[in-house]
Scaffold this motif. Structure first.
Motif, PDB file in Angstrom:
ATOM      1  N   HIS A  27      45.483 -23.149 -69.401  1.00 16.69           N
ATOM      2  CA  HIS A  27      44.338 -22.941 -68.517  1.00 16.69           C
ATOM      3  C   HIS A  27      43.566 -24.251 -68.329  1.00 16.69           C
ATOM      4  O   HIS A  27      43.146 -24.588 -67.216  1.00 16.69           O
ATOM      5  N   VAL A  28      43.410 -24.983 -69.417  1.00 18.76           N
ATOM      6  CA  VAL A  28      42.706 -26.264 -69.350  1.00 18.76           C
ATOM      7  C   VAL A  28      43.458 -27.226 -68.438  1.00 18.76           C
ATOM      8  O   VAL A  28      42.856 -27.895 -67.599  1.00 18.76           O
ATOM      9  N   ILE A  29      44.777 -27.285 -68.579  1.00 19.12           N
ATOM     10  CA  ILE A  29      45.589 -28.168 -67.738  1.00 19.12           C
ATOM     11  C   ILE A  29      45.419 -27.804 -66.261  1.00 19.12           C
ATOM     12  O   ILE A  29      45.249 -28.684 -65.411  1.00 19.12           O
ATOM     13  N   LYS A  30      45.439 -26.509 -65.944  1.00 25.59           N
ATOM     14  CA  LYS A  30      45.281 -26.081 -64.547  1.00 25.59           C
ATOM     15  C   LYS A  30      43.926 -26.516 -63.990  1.00 25.59           C
ATOM     16  O   LYS A  30      43.830 -27.027 -62.874  1.00 25.59           O
ATOM     17  N   LEU A  31      42.864 -26.294 -64.780  1.00 23.60           N
ATOM     18  CA  LEU A  31      41.536 -26.679 -64.314  1.00 23.60           C
ATOM     19  C   LEU A  31      41.403 -28.196 -64.189  1.00 23.60           C
ATOM     20  O   LEU A  31      40.816 -28.704 -63.229  1.00 23.60           O
ATOM     21  N   LEU A  32      41.970 -28.924 -65.142  1.00 20.59           N
ATOM     22  CA  LEU A  32      41.892 -30.383 -65.081  1.00 20.59           C
ATOM     23  C   LEU A  32      42.680 -30.934 -63.898  1.00 20.59           C
ATOM     24  O   LEU A  32      42.278 -31.944 -63.309  1.00 20.59           O
ATOM     25  N   ASP A  33      43.771 -30.277 -63.534  1.00 19.84           N
ATOM     26  CA  ASP A  33      44.514 -30.691 -62.338  1.00 19.84           C
ATOM     27  C   ASP A  33      43.660 -30.523 -61.080  1.00 19.84           C
ATOM     28  O   ASP A  33      43.677 -31.368 -60.187  1.00 19.84           O
ATOM     29  N   VAL A  34      42.895 -29.443 -61.023  1.00 19.14           N
ATOM     30  CA  VAL A  34      41.975 -29.232 -59.900  1.00 19.14           C
ATOM     31  C   VAL A  34      40.904 -30.320 -59.905  1.00 19.14           C
ATOM     32  O   VAL A  34      40.581 -30.902 -58.863  1.00 19.14           O
ATOM     33  N   PHE A  35      40.362 -30.610 -61.099  1.00 21.68           N
ATOM     34  CA  PHE A  35      39.356 -31.671 -61.208  1.00 21.68           C
ATOM     35  C   PHE A  35      39.926 -33.016 -60.763  1.00 21.68           C
ATOM     36  O   PHE A  35      39.235 -33.811 -60.144  1.00 21.68           O
ATOM     37  N   LYS A  36      41.200 -33.257 -61.087  1.00 24.53           N
ATOM     38  CA  LYS A  36      41.834 -34.517 -60.688  1.00 24.53           C
ATOM     39  C   LYS A  36      41.940 -34.605 -59.167  1.00 24.53           C
ATOM     40  O   LYS A  36      41.664 -35.652 -58.579  1.00 24.53           O
ATOM     41  N   GLU A  37      42.330 -33.503 -58.524  1.00 28.01           N
ATOM     42  CA  GLU A  37      42.420 -33.472 -57.062  1.00 28.01           C
ATOM     43  C   GLU A  37      41.059 -33.732 -56.416  1.00 28.01           C
ATOM     44  O   GLU A  37      40.981 -34.318 -55.345  1.00 28.01           O
ATOM     45  N   LEU A  38      40.004 -33.289 -57.085  1.00 36.23           N
ATOM     46  CA  LEU A  38      38.649 -33.492 -56.575  1.00 36.23           C
ATOM     47  C   LEU A  38      38.101 -34.880 -56.919  1.00 36.23           C
ATOM     48  O   LEU A  38      36.993 -35.227 -56.500  1.00 36.23           O
TER      49      LEU A  38
END
Length: 82
Positions: A34-45
């Motif tokens: 879950h953390v990886i998924k959220l951090l990937d979104v943060f990276k895109e942003l």
């Protein structure tokens, strides 16, 4: 505002050193995936950057991410007071 993503950004803003994904997972009581998924979104942003050292993934906030995390910390503090 969702609780876990907000907690992650605020946790990453504590101290100046980059954090391991596992540290973020433990600090926010979320699964690693879950953390990886959220951090990937943060990276895109544009809020976080990753650096891979061997099998270890290190996360650090960008300048914009640090500013947002700082603002979020203030908002969360005000919400908890009320």
């Amino acid at each position: 505002l969702r609780e876990k993503p907000s907690e992650m950004l605020v946790f990453l803003a504590r101290g100046n050193e980059p954090k391991y994904v596992t540290q973020v997972s433990k600090a926010t009581d979320c699964t690693y995936s879950h953390v990886i998924k959220l951090l990937d979104v943060f990276k895109e942003l544009g809020l976080v950057e990753f650096q891979k050292i061997g099998r270890t993934k290190i996360v650090k906030l960008t300048q914009e991410g640090a500013e947002i995390a700082h603002d979020l910390a203030g908002v969360l503090l005000k919400i908890k007071k009320n």
